[in-house]
Each structure stands twice: as C-alpha cells, then as structure tokens.
Design a protein around this motif. Structure first.
Motif, PDB file in Angstrom:
ATOM      1  N   ALA A  44       0.824  -1.217   0.000  1.00 46.05           N
ATOM      2  CA  ALA A  44       0.000   0.000   0.000  1.00 46.05           C
ATOM      3  C   ALA A  44       0.858   1.266   0.000  1.00 46.05           C
ATOM      4  O   ALA A  44       0.356   2.351  -0.292  1.00 46.05           O
ATOM      5  CB  ALA A  44      -0.950  -0.015   1.187  1.00 46.05           C
ATOM      6  N   PHE A  96       0.446   3.571  -6.909  1.00 48.41           N
ATOM      7  CA  PHE A  96      -0.303   3.004  -8.011  1.00 48.41           C
ATOM      8  C   PHE A  96      -0.982   4.144  -8.762  1.00 48.41           C
ATOM      9  O   PHE A  96      -1.302   5.182  -8.179  1.00 48.41           O
ATOM     10  CB  PHE A  96      -1.347   2.007  -7.492  1.00 48.41           C
ATOM     11  CG  PHE A  96      -0.753   0.773  -6.868  1.00 48.41           C
ATOM     12  CD1 PHE A  96      -0.472  -0.343  -7.636  1.00 48.41           C
ATOM     13  CD2 PHE A  96      -0.476   0.731  -5.506  1.00 48.41           C
ATOM     14  CE1 PHE A  96       0.066  -1.484  -7.069  1.00 48.41           C
ATOM     15  CE2 PHE A  96       0.074  -0.402  -4.924  1.00 48.41           C
ATOM     16  CZ  PHE A  96       0.349  -1.516  -5.707  1.00 48.41           C
ATOM     17  N   ASP A 110      -4.149   5.878 -11.209  1.00 49.38           N
ATOM     18  CA  ASP A 110      -5.575   6.023 -10.912  1.00 49.38           C
ATOM     19  C   ASP A 110      -6.398   4.785 -11.255  1.00 49.38           C
ATOM     20  O   ASP A 110      -7.558   4.671 -10.868  1.00 49.38           O
ATOM     21  CB  ASP A 110      -6.153   7.260 -11.596  1.00 49.38           C
ATOM     22  CG  ASP A 110      -5.996   7.255 -13.103  1.00 49.38           C
ATOM     23  OD1 ASP A 110      -5.337   6.351 -13.663  1.00 49.38           O
ATOM     24  OD2 ASP A 110      -6.531   8.171 -13.749  1.00 49.38           O
ATOM     25  N   ARG A 111      -5.785   3.818 -11.987  1.00 52.88           N
ATOM     26  CA  ARG A 111      -6.448   2.541 -12.264  1.00 52.88           C
ATOM     27  C   ARG A 111      -6.009   1.452 -11.286  1.00 52.88           C
ATOM     28  O   ARG A 111      -6.381   0.302 -11.433  1.00 52.88           O
ATOM     29  CB  ARG A 111      -6.148   2.097 -13.702  1.00 52.88           C
ATOM     30  CG  ARG A 111      -6.673   3.074 -14.755  1.00 52.88           C
ATOM     31  CD  ARG A 111      -6.065   2.796 -16.107  1.00 52.88           C
ATOM     32  NE  ARG A 111      -4.615   2.998 -16.007  1.00 52.88           N
ATOM     33  CZ  ARG A 111      -3.717   2.645 -16.914  1.00 52.88           C
ATOM     34  NH1 ARG A 111      -4.119   2.046 -18.021  1.00 52.88           N
ATOM     35  NH2 ARG A 111      -2.446   2.882 -16.741  1.00 52.88           N
ATOM     36  N   GLY A 112      -5.152   1.848 -10.331  1.00 49.86           N
ATOM     37  CA  GLY A 112      -4.656   0.875  -9.359  1.00 49.86           C
ATOM     38  C   GLY A 112      -3.512   0.036  -9.882  1.00 49.86           C
ATOM     39  O   GLY A 112      -3.250  -1.048  -9.362  1.00 49.86           O
ATOM     40  N   ASN A 117      -1.142  -4.950 -10.181  1.00 47.86           N
ATOM     41  CA  ASN A 117      -1.982  -4.269  -9.213  1.00 47.86           C
ATOM     42  C   ASN A 117      -1.608  -4.843  -7.848  1.00 47.86           C
ATOM     43  O   ASN A 117      -0.719  -5.706  -7.751  1.00 47.86           O
ATOM     44  CB  ASN A 117      -3.476  -4.402  -9.548  1.00 47.86           C
ATOM     45  CG  ASN A 117      -3.974  -5.827  -9.522  1.00 47.86           C
ATOM     46  OD1 ASN A 117      -3.292  -6.744  -9.086  1.00 47.86           O
ATOM     47  ND2 ASN A 117      -5.189  -6.026 -10.007  1.00 47.86           N
ATOM     48  N   GLU A 118      -2.266  -4.397  -6.812  1.00 47.23           N
ATOM     49  CA  GLU A 118      -1.879  -4.871  -5.485  1.00 47.23           C
ATOM     50  C   GLU A 118      -2.079  -6.376  -5.345  1.00 47.23           C
ATOM     51  O   GLU A 118      -1.244  -7.068  -4.756  1.00 47.23           O
ATOM     52  CB  GLU A 118      -2.641  -4.111  -4.395  1.00 47.23           C
ATOM     53  CG  GLU A 118      -2.069  -4.361  -3.027  1.00 47.23           C
ATOM     54  CD  GLU A 118      -2.584  -3.446  -1.941  1.00 47.23           C
ATOM     55  OE1 GLU A 118      -2.607  -3.897  -0.771  1.00 47.23           O
ATOM     56  OE2 GLU A 118      -2.969  -2.286  -2.242  1.00 47.23           O
ATOM     57  N   TRP A 155      -1.122  -8.059 -13.985  1.00 45.23           N
ATOM     58  CA  TRP A 155      -2.515  -7.727 -14.241  1.00 45.23           C
ATOM     59  C   TRP A 155      -2.672  -7.534 -15.740  1.00 45.23           C
ATOM     60  O   TRP A 155      -1.979  -6.721 -16.345  1.00 45.23           O
ATOM     61  CB  TRP A 155      -2.940  -6.461 -13.509  1.00 45.23           C
ATOM     62  CG  TRP A 155      -4.343  -6.073 -13.817  1.00 45.23           C
ATOM     63  CD1 TRP A 155      -4.750  -5.053 -14.627  1.00 45.23           C
ATOM     64  CD2 TRP A 155      -5.538  -6.713 -13.370  1.00 45.23           C
ATOM     65  NE1 TRP A 155      -6.119  -5.016 -14.705  1.00 45.23           N
ATOM     66  CE2 TRP A 155      -6.630  -6.031 -13.937  1.00 45.23           C
ATOM     67  CE3 TRP A 155      -5.798  -7.812 -12.549  1.00 45.23           C
ATOM     68  CZ2 TRP A 155      -7.952  -6.401 -13.709  1.00 45.23           C
ATOM     69  CZ3 TRP A 155      -7.110  -8.176 -12.318  1.00 45.23           C
ATOM     70  CH2 TRP A 155      -8.179  -7.465 -12.884  1.00 45.23           C
TER      71      TRP A 155
END
Length: 132
Positions: free
Chosen positions: A18, A22, A24-26, A47-48, A63
């Motif tokens: 966290a 990232f 704005d799309r993660g 992504n996370e 992703w």
C-alpha cells in the motif's frame, strides 16, 4: 554488495504494498529483468493483488489490462517467471522484478520483448525468435 542504513533508509522494515504509488487505475509498471545477466525481458502492469500473489508464491503474476484479470506469466505457454528479488524505484511508482525466466519472455517467442532497435534512423530487429 552490502546493505547500508542512512537517515533515508533506516534499515530493513516490513514491506507494505500500500506504500507504493499506483496510478488512478490501481496499476504500477513492472519491469522484468533476468536476475543472472541483467537483460531487460519485458514490461507489464501489476496491481496490489498481483503483487501480493507474486510475493506469496514466487510465481510472477501480472494484471492483464486487456482481459481485466490476473495473468500468471507462463500459465498457458509454460514460459514462467520466478521472482528472485523485487526492487522499488525511488519514487515508489515503478517496480523492477529480477527473475529467472523459463523459455522466451515475449509472446513473439523471443527472449526479450525489446527485440527492435533504432539505429541510424531505422528500426532493426536484433533478436530472432527462439527455435523450438
């Protein structure tokens, strides 16, 4: 190489995905590099969830933006990537994955996705597909 500490880097601390930046799309760009010889193999997005899976399993997972799902590198082709070391850049908005690559990294059957060079104003293919 030794690990050092300074006021900016007070020593080892738990990694928190966290804490990354990232978009704005993660998503965060992830560059895969051969851990043994330093060859840049490919760039993809994480992504996370894909990052956490990669860290938990050692199997590099990205992703897929086109399929909107996790993409376990080599799941269908067998050309898997195993994570050797994860590095985070200074702005925390890009990852470097040092990996061991089984087979070609590129969907064109080349070792690297970076198989075209611009030389003297012309594009030149510098890596041939790997013979099967």
């Amino acid at each position: 190489m030794t690990e050092t500490s300074s006021p900016e880097t007070p020593g080892p601390r738990p990694f928190d995905p966290a804490s990354l930046r990232f978009d704005d799309r993660g998503l965060i760009p992830a560059i895969a590099q051969d851990a043994e010889d330093g060859t840049v193999l490919m760039m993809a997005w994480m992504n996370e969830a894909s990052l956490r899976e990669t860290l938990e399993t050692g199997q590099v997972t990205y992703w897929s933006r086109s399929r909107a799902q996790l993409w376990r590198k080599g799941e269908t082709s067998g050309h898997r990537q195993r994570l050797v070391e994860l590095r985070v850049d200074c702005d925390r908005d890009c990852l470097l994955l040092q990996v061991t690559q089984k087979g070609p990294a590129c969907h064109t059957n080349r070792r690297s996705c970076y198989y075209t060079a611009v030389r003297d104003g012309a594009e030149v293919v510098i890596l041939d597909p790997i013979a099967e």
